[in-house]
Design a protein around this motif. Structure first.
Motif, PDB file in Angstrom:
ATOM      1  N   ASP A  74       0.846  -1.187   0.000  1.00 37.40           N
ATOM      2  CA  ASP A  74       0.000   0.000   0.000  1.00 37.40           C
ATOM      3  C   ASP A  74       0.887   1.244   0.000  1.00 37.40           C
ATOM      4  O   ASP A  74       1.517   1.575   1.005  1.00 37.40           O
ATOM      5  CB  ASP A  74      -0.893  -0.029   1.239  1.00 37.40           C
ATOM      6  CG  ASP A  74      -2.172   0.763   1.054  1.00 37.40           C
ATOM      7  OD1 ASP A  74      -2.417   1.229  -0.064  1.00 37.40           O
ATOM      8  OD2 ASP A  74      -2.921   0.912   2.040  1.00 37.40           O
TER       9      ASP A  74
ATOM     10  N   ILE B 286      -4.512   3.534   1.036  1.00 33.71           N
ATOM     11  CA  ILE B 286      -4.039   4.854   1.454  1.00 33.71           C
ATOM     12  C   ILE B 286      -4.094   5.874   0.319  1.00 33.71           C
ATOM     13  O   ILE B 286      -4.178   7.072   0.575  1.00 33.71           O
ATOM     14  CB  ILE B 286      -2.630   4.792   2.070  1.00 33.71           C
ATOM     15  CG1 ILE B 286      -1.581   4.319   1.066  1.00 33.71           C
ATOM     16  CG2 ILE B 286      -2.621   3.938   3.317  1.00 33.71           C
ATOM     17  CD1 ILE B 286      -0.162   4.503   1.591  1.00 33.71           C
TER      18      ILE B 286
ATOM     19  N   GLU C 230       2.324   5.315   4.548  1.00 40.14           N
ATOM     20  CA  GLU C 230       1.242   4.847   5.420  1.00 40.14           C
ATOM     21  C   GLU C 230       1.178   5.659   6.705  1.00 40.14           C
ATOM     22  O   GLU C 230       0.096   6.054   7.151  1.00 40.14           O
ATOM     23  CB  GLU C 230       1.429   3.361   5.732  1.00 40.14           C
ATOM     24  CG  GLU C 230       0.251   2.749   6.482  1.00 40.14           C
ATOM     25  CD  GLU C 230       0.379   1.248   6.636  1.00 40.14           C
ATOM     26  OE1 GLU C 230      -0.650   0.589   6.867  1.00 40.14           O
ATOM     27  OE2 GLU C 230       1.508   0.729   6.522  1.00 40.14           O
TER      28      GLU C 230
END
Length: 208
Positions: free
Chosen positions: A120, A182, A156
């Motif tokens: 992510d 995200i 993150e």
């Protein structure tokens, strides 16, 4: 395909405006008797509670949003009068499957842990836009920020850190928690800062 992890019993702390994300930390001061009992119970079990927002009201027996975050008690200070100062570390997002009928003064649910998004990350453009808009927003709100430290955060930590502390209303904060990754969460933060960054009279940014 791996089956989802289901928690048969998760004590929950319904608290409007308070978000916790996996990997982030949330300091709490526990003073109500029912939540002091909840922390005492958690300390002798798995040291975990679920942070979740009530849809309306203060969280007593109000309806809950479906998504919250499991937090592990990372630090705890038991005060002489029974109160606690503690720090929760976010473990995983969860979805409420059903509320349990319990005799405890605190609420408990059966919950399903939501899988984390792999790899992510933000695109370079989204990261740049988020940092720029955050500077504008902080300046407008009169916040003092160590931008050098912010620039060193990984994607993150940057996105979830802003989402966790931003002074948006309950519905907006829940939308941030429920964002699927995200990149989506960062885009929503930018939109909130751009279009809803005005005070409602109580130093909170509102969607109204």
């Amino acid at each position: 395909m791996t089956s989802p992890t289901v928690l048969g019993r998760l004590s929950i702390f319904p608290l409007p405006g308070a978000l916790l994300f996996p990997g982030m930390h949330l300091p709490l001061h526990i003073f109500e008797p029912r939540y002091r009992a909840m922390i005492g119970d958690a300390m002798v079990r798995d040291q975990r509670i679920g942070m979740i927002q009530p849809v309306h009201g203060t969280g007593g027996h109000d309806a809950l949003y479906d998504i919250g975050c499991v937090g592990k008690i990372a630090e705890v200070e038991a005060l002489d009068d029974g109160r606690y100062n503690l720090v929760l570390e976010g473990v995983a997002l969860f979805r409420v499957l059903r509320e349990l009928d319990v005799a405890t003064p605190f609420r408990q649910v059966e919950a399903e842990l939501l899988p984390a998004v792999e790899d992510d990350m933000l695109s370079l453009g989204r990261r740049s836009s988020l940092e720029l808009e955050s500077r504008r927003f902080a300046d407008a709100q009169g916040y003092s920020v160590d931008w050098e430290a912010v620039g060193r955060l990984d994607d993150e930590s940057l996105v979830n850190g802003i989402a966790q502390i931003a002074p948006f209303d309950t519905a907006a904060k829940q939308a941030l928690l429920e964002a699927r990754d995200i990149e989506t969460r960062a885009e929503l933060i930018i939109q909130l800062m751009q279009f809803f960054g005005r005070h409602d009279g109580e130093d909170r940014v509102t969607l109204q």
